[in-house]
Design a protein around this motif. Structure first.
Motif, short mmCIF file in Angstrom:
data_model
loop_
_atom_site.label_atom_id
_atom_site.label_comp_id
_atom_site.label_asym_id
_atom_site.label_seq_id
_atom_site.Cartn_x
_atom_site.Cartn_y
_atom_site.Cartn_z
N THR A 86 0.84 -1.30 -0.05
CA THR A 86 0.10 0.06 -0.17
C THR A 86 0.88 1.41 0.02
O THR A 86 0.53 2.24 -0.58
CB THR A 86 -1.12 -0.12 1.11
N ALA A 87 1.92 1.22 0.81
CA ALA A 87 2.67 2.38 0.84
C ALA A 87 3.75 2.60 -0.46
O ALA A 87 4.13 3.63 -0.77
CB ALA A 87 3.52 2.46 2.08
N ARG A 88 4.18 1.29 -0.99
CA ARG A 88 5.17 1.13 -1.91
C ARG A 88 4.52 0.25 -3.08
O ARG A 88 5.00 -0.75 -3.35
CB ARG A 88 6.41 0.72 -1.74
N PRO A 89 3.48 1.12 -3.89
CA PRO A 89 3.01 0.06 -4.93
C PRO A 89 3.83 -0.26 -6.00
O PRO A 89 3.36 -1.20 -6.67
CB PRO A 89 1.75 0.71 -5.05
N ASP A 90 5.15 0.39 -6.14
CA ASP A 90 5.89 0.09 -7.31
C ASP A 90 6.94 -1.23 -6.92
O ASP A 90 7.30 -1.64 -7.82
CB ASP A 90 6.82 1.19 -7.26
N LEU A 91 6.88 -1.46 -5.92
CA LEU A 91 7.48 -2.92 -5.55
C LEU A 91 6.69 -4.15 -5.77
O LEU A 91 5.56 -4.45 -5.69
CB LEU A 91 7.99 -3.05 -3.81
N SER A 92 7.87 -5.22 -6.14
CA SER A 92 7.19 -6.48 -6.33
C SER A 92 7.11 -7.29 -5.29
O SER A 92 8.32 -7.55 -4.60
CB SER A 92 7.99 -7.41 -7.43
N VAL A 93 6.07 -7.43 -4.45
CA VAL A 93 5.93 -8.16 -3.09
C VAL A 93 5.48 -9.68 -3.28
O VAL A 93 4.52 -9.93 -3.68
CB VAL A 93 5.07 -7.40 -2.24
N TRP A 94 6.24 -10.35 -2.78
CA TRP A 94 6.08 -11.83 -2.58
C TRP A 94 5.93 -12.25 -1.10
O TRP A 94 6.78 -11.75 -0.05
CB TRP A 94 7.20 -12.69 -3.29
N ILE A 95 5.04 -13.30 -0.88
CA ILE A 95 4.86 -13.60 0.74
C ILE A 95 4.86 -15.19 0.45
O ILE A 95 4.51 -15.93 -0.41
CB ILE A 95 3.21 -13.57 0.87
N ILE A 96 6.02 -15.32 1.29
CA ILE A 96 6.28 -16.96 1.76
C ILE A 96 5.76 -17.56 3.03
O ILE A 96 5.91 -16.80 3.97
CB ILE A 96 7.85 -17.22 1.75
N THR A 97 4.97 -18.54 2.90
CA THR A 97 4.29 -19.11 4.09
C THR A 97 4.05 -20.41 4.12
O THR A 97 4.18 -20.93 2.87
CB THR A 97 3.03 -18.09 4.16
N GLY A 98 3.36 -21.00 4.96
CA GLY A 98 3.27 -22.43 5.21
C GLY A 98 1.71 -22.73 5.70
O GLY A 98 1.00 -21.73 5.77
N ASP A 99 1.33 -23.94 5.55
CA ASP A 99 -0.17 -24.19 5.78
C ASP A 99 -0.44 -24.10 7.40
O ASP A 99 -1.51 -23.46 7.51
CB ASP A 99 -0.40 -25.54 5.41
N GLY A 100 0.57 -24.03 8.31
CA GLY A 100 0.37 -23.69 9.40
C GLY A 100 0.49 -22.10 9.88
O GLY A 100 -0.62 -21.56 10.56
N ASP A 101 1.37 -21.57 9.19
CA ASP A 101 1.60 -19.89 9.32
C ASP A 101 0.51 -19.37 9.00
O ASP A 101 -0.04 -18.56 9.47
CB ASP A 101 2.73 -19.89 8.77
N SER A 102 -0.06 -19.69 7.60
CA SER A 102 -1.09 -18.82 7.01
C SER A 102 -2.41 -19.33 7.30
O SER A 102 -3.40 -18.37 7.01
CB SER A 102 -0.92 -18.71 5.35
N LEU A 103 -2.80 -20.60 7.51
CA LEU A 103 -4.11 -20.77 7.52
C LEU A 103 -4.89 -21.16 9.14
O LEU A 103 -5.86 -21.36 9.30
CB LEU A 103 -4.28 -22.46 6.84
N SER A 104 -3.63 -20.99 10.07
CA SER A 104 -3.96 -21.13 11.52
C SER A 104 -4.08 -19.75 11.93
O SER A 104 -5.01 -19.10 12.02
CB SER A 104 -3.00 -22.04 11.95
#
Length: 341
Positions: A86-104
């Motif tokens: 939101t602050a830097r829309p010019d950046l390419s942002v990747w989110i690395i996560t796991g089934d526990g991290d993102s779904l719990s």
């Protein structure tokens, strides 16, 4: 800056000087290599790329990428990435996560990023177990599984990540697997090209705590009859084109294409923009194999709609146009605050 953007990158340019520390045989190695190859192919300079992770084995990822990055806290990678984009829309942002991290613990943040359609690439490493904390069952562990925290068998019904993403109105939804490097890279590139929130589930083997969880989809003697790799505009066939998918109303059915009853022309043709079919494909998931439905890999759903950051930027520009740049001191000292001179 223009000279930097013209540089031709190779995968090794995105490899950091940090020692990679995952267990021998972990699927994360293959994912890392294909991500490095994919971002190099995009041609984006490394200073415009950011990898943000939460907590878990997969979350070591930013250390191994020679880009900007952040190893954040459990379940909050999506929240931090939302603020950054939101602050830097010019950046390419990747989110690395796991089934526990993102779904719990991170489930709330995940669904809100998807519904807002913030232009980020979410790579969800799904090994159906908590690996970093030594083998407890996760939100995607199949019912009946015996783990360190479920010695008598898991009684929780597991999340279906693809259906979850569809329910949250994600604009790009795909699945790939760590044993298919070319497929992984292609999916990562398509996710990066998509304008909006991209959600990619990656089946990733944990050789220590859940080894062989995806053997049906990776072993040479099994995968042909258990996997359906879909492509836009192509009929849904598998098992070396011996079998196909047709719809009986809205019910999917596997048919024998070697018989005289059905041909490739009868098979369902994949249209990633069809939400109804995308949901049907997401349900090729049930543990009950009586229907013999294969597991689906590829881009399951894709649509274009306005992103959150673009709409926010438009609102800011409109507010400035209508009311001027604004004065923070005047706002604080104004009649609508607790402080008034």
């Amino acid at each position: 800056m223009s000279e930097v953007k013209e540089k031709k990158y190779k995968a090794k340019d995105f490899a950091s000087d940090q020692e990679i520390r995952w267990c021998p045989g972990c699927g994360d190695y293959a994912i890392l290599k294909q991500v490095q190859s994919a971002v190099a192919q995009t041609g984006k300079p490394k200073e415009e790329i950011v990898f943000i992770s939460g907590i878990g084995c997969s979350s070591r990822f930013p250390y191994y990428m020679d880009t900007y990055g952040m190893h954040s806290i459990h379940g909050r990678a999506t929240a931090i990435a939302s603020g950054l984009k939101t602050a830097r829309p010019d950046l390419s942002v990747w989110i690395i996560t796991g089934d526990g991290d993102s779904l719990s613990i991170g489930g709330n943040h995940l669904i809100h990023l998807l519904r807002r359609n913030i232009d980020t690439n979410i790579l969800l490493f799904n090994n159906e177990i908590y690996g970093l904390t030594k083998g407890q069952y996760s939100p995607t562990t199949p019912e009946g599984s015996h783990t360190k925290s479920s010695p008598m068998g898991v009684i929780d019904h597991p999340f279906n990540p693809i259906s979850l993403a569809l329910g949250a109105d994600a604009g790009f939804i795909a699945r790939t697997v760590d044993r298919e490097p070319r497929h992984m890279k292609d999916i990562f590139l398509q996710a990066d090209e998509h304008k909006g929130a991209s959600f990619v589930e990656i089946y990733q083997n944990c050789p220590v705590f859940n080894d062989g969880a995806f053997n049906a989809y990776t072993d040479r003697g099994l995968k042909d009859e258990n996997t359906l790799f879909i492509e836009a505009g192509k009929p849904m066939t598998f098992h070396k084109d011996k079998k196909g998918i047709v719809l009986d109303g809205l019910k999917p059915k596997v048919v024998d294409l070697t018989s005289d009853e059905y041909s490739v022309d009868d098979c369902l043709v994949h249209d990633p923009s069809d939400r109804t079919v995308a949901y049907i494909l997401s349900q090729f998931f049930d543990n009950d194999k009586s229907a013999d439905l294969p597991r689906v890999f590829g881009v399951i759903y894709s649509e274009n709609r306005p992103t959150y950051e673009d709409q926010l930027s438009n609102q800011v520009e409109l507010a400035i146009e209508e009311k001027g740049e604004g004065d923070l001191d005047a706002l604080i000292a104004g009649p609508n605050t607790w402080y008034h001179q």
